[in-house]
Write a protein that holds these residues in place. Sequence first.
Motif, PDB file in Angstrom:
ATOM      1  N   HIS A   1       0.735  -1.044   0.343  1.00 35.83           N
ATOM      2  CA  HIS A   1      -0.581  -0.107  -0.265  1.00 35.83           C
ATOM      3  C   HIS A   1       0.790   1.682  -0.280  1.00 35.83           C
ATOM      4  N   PHE A   2       2.186   1.331   0.574  1.00 42.74           N
ATOM      5  CA  PHE A   2       2.681   2.280   0.741  1.00 42.74           C
ATOM      6  C   PHE A   2       3.905   2.489  -0.138  1.00 42.74           C
ATOM      7  N   ARG A   3       4.098   1.723  -1.559  1.00 35.52           N
ATOM      8  CA  ARG A   3       4.620   1.579  -2.334  1.00 35.52           C
ATOM      9  C   ARG A   3       3.897   2.218  -3.726  1.00 35.52           C
ATOM     10  N   PHE A   4       2.479   2.273  -3.567  1.00 35.03           N
ATOM     11  CA  PHE A   4       1.747   2.243  -3.808  1.00 35.03           C
ATOM     12  C   PHE A   4       0.960   3.851  -4.215  1.00 35.03           C
ATOM     13  N   ILE A   5       0.966   4.327  -2.720  1.00 38.86           N
ATOM     14  CA  ILE A   5       0.701   5.507  -2.194  1.00 38.86           C
ATOM     15  C   ILE A   5       2.005   6.022  -3.148  1.00 38.86           C
ATOM     16  N   GLY A   6       3.674   5.519  -2.617  1.00 39.58           N
ATOM     17  CA  GLY A   6       4.218   7.128  -2.740  1.00 39.58           C
ATOM     18  C   GLY A   6       4.746   6.558  -4.736  1.00 39.58           C
ATOM     19  N   MET A   7       4.144   5.815  -5.329  1.00 44.89           N
ATOM     20  CA  MET A   7       4.127   5.950  -7.013  1.00 44.89           C
ATOM     21  C   MET A   7       3.224   6.620  -7.164  1.00 44.89           C
ATOM     22  N   ILE A   8       2.033   6.692  -6.513  1.00 42.57           N
ATOM     23  CA  ILE A   8       1.015   8.146  -7.178  1.00 42.57           C
ATOM     24  C   ILE A   8       1.562   9.937  -6.785  1.00 42.57           C
ATOM     25  N   VAL A   9       2.128   9.517  -5.334  1.00 41.85           N
ATOM     26  CA  VAL A   9       2.862  10.714  -5.296  1.00 41.85           C
ATOM     27  C   VAL A   9       3.911  11.135  -6.219  1.00 41.85           C
ATOM     28  N   GLY A  10       4.705  10.094  -6.872  1.00 44.41           N
ATOM     29  CA  GLY A  10       5.362  10.760  -7.641  1.00 44.41           C
ATOM     30  C   GLY A  10       5.414  10.555  -8.505  1.00 44.41           C
ATOM     31  N   LYS A  11       3.808  10.264  -9.390  1.00 46.11           N
ATOM     32  CA  LYS A  11       3.190  10.273 -10.114  1.00 46.11           C
ATOM     33  C   LYS A  11       2.502  12.114 -10.730  1.00 46.11           C
ATOM     34  N   ALA A  12       2.346  12.308  -8.936  1.00 42.60           N
ATOM     35  CA  ALA A  12       1.602  14.304  -8.500  1.00 42.60           C
ATOM     36  C   ALA A  12       3.079  14.657  -9.519  1.00 42.60           C
ATOM     37  N   LEU A  13       3.880  14.498  -8.557  1.00 42.53           N
ATOM     38  CA  LEU A  13       5.108  15.260  -8.967  1.00 42.53           C
ATOM     39  C   LEU A  13       5.466  15.414 -10.618  1.00 42.53           C
ATOM     40  N   GLN A  14       5.524  14.185 -10.567  1.00 38.67           N
ATOM     41  CA  GLN A  14       6.023  14.254 -12.323  1.00 38.67           C
ATOM     42  C   GLN A  14       4.961  14.844 -13.434  1.00 38.67           C
ATOM     43  N   LYS A  15       3.480  15.369 -12.854  1.00 39.28           N
ATOM     44  CA  LYS A  15       2.622  15.888 -13.686  1.00 39.28           C
ATOM     45  C   LYS A  15       2.385  16.858 -12.704  1.00 39.28           C
ATOM     46  N   GLY A  16       3.505  17.546 -11.967  1.00 33.34           N
ATOM     47  CA  GLY A  16       3.055  18.653 -11.271  1.00 33.34           C
ATOM     48  C   GLY A  16       1.555  19.142 -10.599  1.00 33.34           C
ATOM     49  N   ILE A  17       1.359  18.173 -10.433  1.00 31.10           N
ATOM     50  CA  ILE A  17      -0.506  17.938  -9.457  1.00 31.10           C
ATOM     51  C   ILE A  17       0.182  18.332  -7.944  1.00 31.10           C
ATOM     52  N   LEU A  18      -0.432  19.773  -8.051  1.00 28.15           N
ATOM     53  CA  LEU A  18      -0.480  19.883  -6.472  1.00 28.15           C
ATOM     54  C   LEU A  18      -1.586  18.944  -5.186  1.00 28.15           C
ATOM     55  N   LEU A  19      -0.705  18.573  -4.320  1.00 25.55           N
ATOM     56  CA  LEU A  19      -1.373  17.711  -3.425  1.00 25.55           C
ATOM     57  C   LEU A  19      -1.981  18.626  -2.237  1.00 25.55           C
TER      58      LEU A  19
END
Length: 91
Positions: A73-91
């Motif tokens: 679960h944490f690995r998946f959440i980390g990948m989602i955060v990484g995708k947000a950073l890659q796409k410039g999405i503010l969380l």
Amino acid sequence: MGEQFSENYRIQFIDENGYEEEGADGGGLMKEFIQEIIKTSMKDAYGFFLENSHYWTYYPNPKSEEIVDFDSHFRFIGMIVGKALQKGILL
């Protein structure tokens, strides 16, 4: 999975009646999808994170190790955060 995760994906939202929601993705569906995953993963009911309301931050729940497959679960959440950073999405 990390390299494959950097590819583009097709996002499709399904409404409460099981129908596909209409809409063209100009980047907004991916943004909404990522923000919804992060928002949901922060909920107390899942137990992954705890909130420090004094600083408006979250930190990993030390008891999250008790959750089945917590590391996946944490690995998946980390990948989602990484995708947000890659796409410039503010969380």
